[in-house]
Scaffold this active site. Structure first.
Site, PDB file in Angstrom:
ATOM      1  N   THR A 115     -27.026  -1.657   2.428  1.00 50.39           N
ATOM      2  CA  THR A 115     -25.861  -2.223   1.729  1.00 50.39           C
ATOM      3  C   THR A 115     -24.518  -1.895   2.398  1.00 50.39           C
ATOM      4  OG1 THR A 115     -27.107  -2.187  -0.324  1.00 50.39           O
ATOM      5  CG2 THR A 115     -24.716  -2.408  -0.523  1.00 50.39           C
ATOM      6  N   SER A 143       0.807  -1.217   0.000  1.00 50.03           N
ATOM      7  CA  SER A 143       0.000   0.000   0.000  1.00 50.03           C
ATOM      8  C   SER A 143       0.840   1.266   0.000  1.00 50.03           C
ATOM      9  CB  SER A 143      -0.916   0.051   1.231  1.00 50.03           C
ATOM     10  OG  SER A 143      -1.941  -0.894   1.126  1.00 50.03           O
ATOM     11  N   ARG A 144       2.011   1.195   0.660  1.00 53.23           N
ATOM     12  CA  ARG A 144       2.793   2.421   0.849  1.00 53.23           C
ATOM     13  C   ARG A 144       4.178   2.082   1.356  1.00 53.23           C
ATOM     14  NH1 ARG A 144       0.017   4.634   6.469  1.00 53.23           N
ATOM     15  NH2 ARG A 144      -0.582   2.594   7.263  1.00 53.23           N
ATOM     16  N   TYR A 175      10.541 -20.829   3.395  1.00 48.74           N
ATOM     17  CA  TYR A 175      10.427 -21.199   1.982  1.00 48.74           C
ATOM     18  C   TYR A 175      10.818 -19.995   1.132  1.00 48.74           C
ATOM     19  CZ  TYR A 175       5.682 -19.139   2.519  1.00 48.74           C
ATOM     20  OH  TYR A 175       4.619 -18.319   2.795  1.00 48.74           O
ATOM     21  N   THR A 186      -1.982  -4.588   3.782  1.00 45.90           N
ATOM     22  CA  THR A 186      -2.742  -4.746   2.541  1.00 45.90           C
ATOM     23  C   THR A 186      -3.320  -6.159   2.492  1.00 45.90           C
ATOM     24  OG1 THR A 186      -1.085  -3.345   1.496  1.00 45.90           O
ATOM     25  CG2 THR A 186      -2.653  -4.493   0.042  1.00 45.90           C
ATOM     26  N   ILE A 226       9.453 -10.886   2.793  1.00 46.50           N
ATOM     27  CA  ILE A 226      10.490 -10.404   3.702  1.00 46.50           C
ATOM     28  C   ILE A 226       9.877  -9.639   4.881  1.00 46.50           C
ATOM     29  CG2 ILE A 226      10.916  -8.280   2.379  1.00 46.50           C
ATOM     30  CD1 ILE A 226      13.608 -10.310   4.229  1.00 46.50           C
ATOM     31  N   ASP A 227       8.715  -8.988   4.645  1.00 51.20           N
ATOM     32  CA  ASP A 227       8.048  -8.283   5.753  1.00 51.20           C
ATOM     33  C   ASP A 227       7.599  -9.277   6.827  1.00 51.20           C
ATOM     34  OD1 ASP A 227       6.117  -9.372   4.027  1.00 51.20           O
ATOM     35  OD2 ASP A 227       4.676  -7.753   4.379  1.00 51.20           O
TER      36      ASP A 227
HETATM   37  N1  LIG Z   1      -2.572   6.536   4.875  1.00 53.04           N
HETATM   38  C1  LIG Z   1      -2.861   5.258   4.627  1.00 53.04           C
HETATM   39  N2  LIG Z   1      -2.621   4.737   3.408  1.00 53.04           N
HETATM   40  C2  LIG Z   1      -2.905   3.460   3.138  1.00 53.04           C
HETATM   41  N3  LIG Z   1      -3.452   2.610   4.030  1.00 53.04           N
HETATM   42  C3  LIG Z   1      -3.725   3.073   5.254  1.00 53.04           C
HETATM   43  C4  LIG Z   1      -3.445   4.408   5.622  1.00 53.04           C
HETATM   44  N4  LIG Z   1      -3.802   4.560   6.921  1.00 53.04           N
HETATM   45  C5  LIG Z   1      -4.300   3.393   7.333  1.00 53.04           C
HETATM   46  N5  LIG Z   1      -4.284   2.488   6.343  1.00 53.04           N
HETATM   47  C6  LIG Z   1      -4.777   1.108   6.443  1.00 53.04           C
HETATM   48  O1  LIG Z   1      -3.651   0.277   6.441  1.00 53.04           O
HETATM   49  C7  LIG Z   1      -3.861  -0.848   5.596  1.00 53.04           C
HETATM   50  C8  LIG Z   1      -2.562  -1.147   4.910  1.00 53.04           C
HETATM   51  O2  LIG Z   1      -1.652  -1.512   5.929  1.00 53.04           O
HETATM   52  P1  LIG Z   1      -0.118  -1.231   5.805  1.00 53.04           P
HETATM   53  O3  LIG Z   1       0.504  -1.906   6.988  1.00 53.04           O
HETATM   54  O4  LIG Z   1       0.148   0.196   5.587  1.00 53.04           O
HETATM   55  O5  LIG Z   1       0.147  -2.077   4.458  1.00 53.04           O
HETATM   56  P2  LIG Z   1       1.447  -2.338   3.602  1.00 53.04           P
HETATM   57  O6  LIG Z   1       2.518  -2.784   4.547  1.00 53.04           O
HETATM   58  O7  LIG Z   1       1.004  -3.389   2.670  1.00 53.04           O
HETATM   59  O8  LIG Z   1       1.824  -1.063   2.914  1.00 53.04           O
HETATM   60  C9  LIG Z   1      -4.982  -0.504   4.631  1.00 53.04           C
HETATM   61  O9  LIG Z   1      -5.882  -1.587   4.562  1.00 53.04           O
HETATM   62  C10 LIG Z   1      -5.655   0.710   5.256  1.00 53.04           C
HETATM   63  O10 LIG Z   1      -6.930   0.392   5.765  1.00 53.04           O
HETATM   64  C1  LIG Z   2       1.688 -11.517   1.913  1.00 53.59           C
HETATM   65  C2  LIG Z   2       2.250 -10.168   1.480  1.00 53.59           C
HETATM   66  C3  LIG Z   2       1.589  -9.738   0.182  1.00 53.59           C
HETATM   67  C4  LIG Z   2       1.932  -9.139   2.568  1.00 53.59           C
HETATM   68  O1  LIG Z   2       2.341  -7.873   2.130  1.00 53.59           O
HETATM   69  P1  LIG Z   2       1.738  -6.506   2.742  1.00 53.59           P
HETATM   70  O2  LIG Z   2       0.292  -6.680   2.925  1.00 53.59           O
HETATM   71  O3  LIG Z   2       2.410  -6.322   4.080  1.00 53.59           O
HETATM   72  O4  LIG Z   2       2.106  -5.442   1.767  1.00 53.59           O
HETATM   73  C5  LIG Z   2       3.804 -10.237   1.348  1.00 53.59           C
HETATM   74  O5  LIG Z   2       4.367 -10.709   2.530  1.00 53.59           O
HETATM   75  C6  LIG Z   2       4.206 -11.126   0.195  1.00 53.59           C
HETATM   76  O6  LIG Z   2       4.203 -10.744  -0.934  1.00 53.59           O
HETATM   77  N1  LIG Z   2       4.547 -12.399   0.534  1.00 53.59           N
HETATM   78  C7  LIG Z   2       4.994 -13.404  -0.421  1.00 53.59           C
HETATM   79  C8  LIG Z   2       4.245 -14.687  -0.272  1.00 53.59           C
HETATM   80  C9  LIG Z   2       4.402 -15.373   1.067  1.00 53.59           C
HETATM   81  O7  LIG Z   2       4.739 -14.739   2.075  1.00 53.59           O
HETATM   82  O8  LIG Z   2       4.180 -16.602   1.107  1.00 53.59           O
HETATM   83  K   LIG Z   3       3.216  -5.194   6.166  1.00 50.70           K
END
Ligand SMILES: Nc1ncnc2c1ncn2[C@@H]1O[C@H](COP(=O)(O)OP(=O)(O)O)[C@@H](O)[C@H]1O
Ligand SMILES: CC(C)(COP(=O)(O)O)[C@@H](O)C(=O)NCCC(=O)O
Ligand SMILES: [K+]
Length: 253
Positions: free
Chosen positions: A177, A5-6, A93, A122, A98-99
């Site tokens: 809805t 997402s960011r 695996y 996300t 990596i997160d």
């Molecule tokens: N400013 C923002 N931008 C995007 N997502 C946000 C924000 N603030 C809160 N969120 C929430 O965080 C979630 C994404 O989590 P985040 O840990 O930022 O994801 P990722 O690690 O994938 O970037 C989204 O589902 C959204 O609801």
């Molecule tokens: C599952 C994820 C999409 C989560 O990513 P995020 O929501 O933190 O952006 C990321 O860890 C990923 O691409 N994983 C690879 C597949 C796996 O962990 O099995």
């Molecule tokens: K994450």
């Protein structure tokens, strides 16, 4: 940390976490400009670079689950990429995110193994390791925002709801809805989290469980209301991935 997402930023000074912030993904041309001055974007609302001193060299340590963004940052000076090879966990695996590995390692190092991490990003992920720092595995499902976006964008009649519009638990059996979407998404997410936590605890009764990610606050708030016993088991840590990065980079400091 480049998420789906960011971007999640942390500034470490003398191996100590100084501050964190988030920005949107950054375009190729903006990255090139930042690279030329060895500066970083501060926040989405501000383009003021945090370091202007030409005497300071900042090392950019990168972990990413978005290959196209990883690629763009390779041009940056003093960039170091963290990959699975750097994480001292057993049994990973090759395609593990990596997160997930960083969060799991950081949590285990701080709260001990066995450990379960819930990352409400996300994607919503569960990732567990046993007492030997061995990956037990986990699960991946669409996160809160992604579930709402999918329903709003891939159907003919459903409105696009935003996470920020959810301000209280909807009635489970909704009569309109938007609330029906909220009910379906939230109650199944909460039930799913409860089920995974219970299942993990049946395997590892004394394990700590840590929750992180952009939706962790919202989900823990509602978990407290729906399943207080489960919520009481969760440790919330916003900076879990950075905790893992610090352990990798600086050891036990
Ligand atoms: N400013 C923002 N931008 C995007 N997502 C946000 C924000 N603030 C809160 N969120 C929430 O965080 C979630 C994404 O989590 P985040 O840990 O930022 O994801 P990722 O690690 O994938 O970037 C989204 O589902 C959204 O609801
Ligand atoms: C599952 C994820 C999409 C989560 O990513 P995020 O929501 O933190 O952006 C990321 O860890 C990923 O691409 N994983 C690879 C597949 C796996 O962990 O099995
Ligand atoms: K994450």
């Amino acid at each position: 940390m480049i998420g789906n997402s960011r971007l999640h930023w942390a500034l470490f000074i003398n191996q100590t976490l100084h501050s964190t912030w988030h920005t949107p993904h950054i375009s190729e041309s903006d990255i090139q400009q930042l690279a030329q001055t060895n500066t970083f974007p501060l926040s989405p609302s501000s383009s003021i670079p945090i370091f202007l001193s030409p005497h300071l060299t900042i090392t950019l340590v990168l972990a990413s689950v978005v290959p196209s963004q990883t690629q763009l940052w390779q041009t940056y000076p003093n960039v170091r990429l963290i990959s699975l090879n750097n994480i001292p966990l057993q049994g990973m695996y090759p395609t593990l995110g990596i997160d997930r590995a960083l969060a799991l390692y950081g949590a285990g190092k701080k709260w001990g193994f066995p450990i379960l991490v819930i990352d409400a990003g996300t994607a919503l992920t569960f990732t567990g390791a046993d007492a030997n720092q061995r990956l037990i595995g986990g699960a991946i499902l669409p996160g809160l925002g992604l579930q709402l976006t999918t329903l709003g964008q891939k159907t003919g009649q459903l409105p696009l709801l935003k996470t920020s519009e959810i301000i209280e638990l909807p009635p489970r059996f909704a009569m309109n809805t938007p609330e029906a979407i909220q009910s379906g998404v939230i109650y199944t997410l909460l039930a799913g989290i409860k089920d995974f936590v219970e299942s993990w605890l049946s395997l590892f009764p004394d394990s700590k469980i840590v929750i992180t990610g952009g939706d962790s606050n919202l989900l823990t708030t509602y978990l407290k209301a729906r399943f207080p016993d489960i919520a009481a088991r969760l440790i919330a840590e916003t900076n879990l991935i950075f905790l893992g990065m610090a352990k990798i980079l600086f050891g036990n400091s």
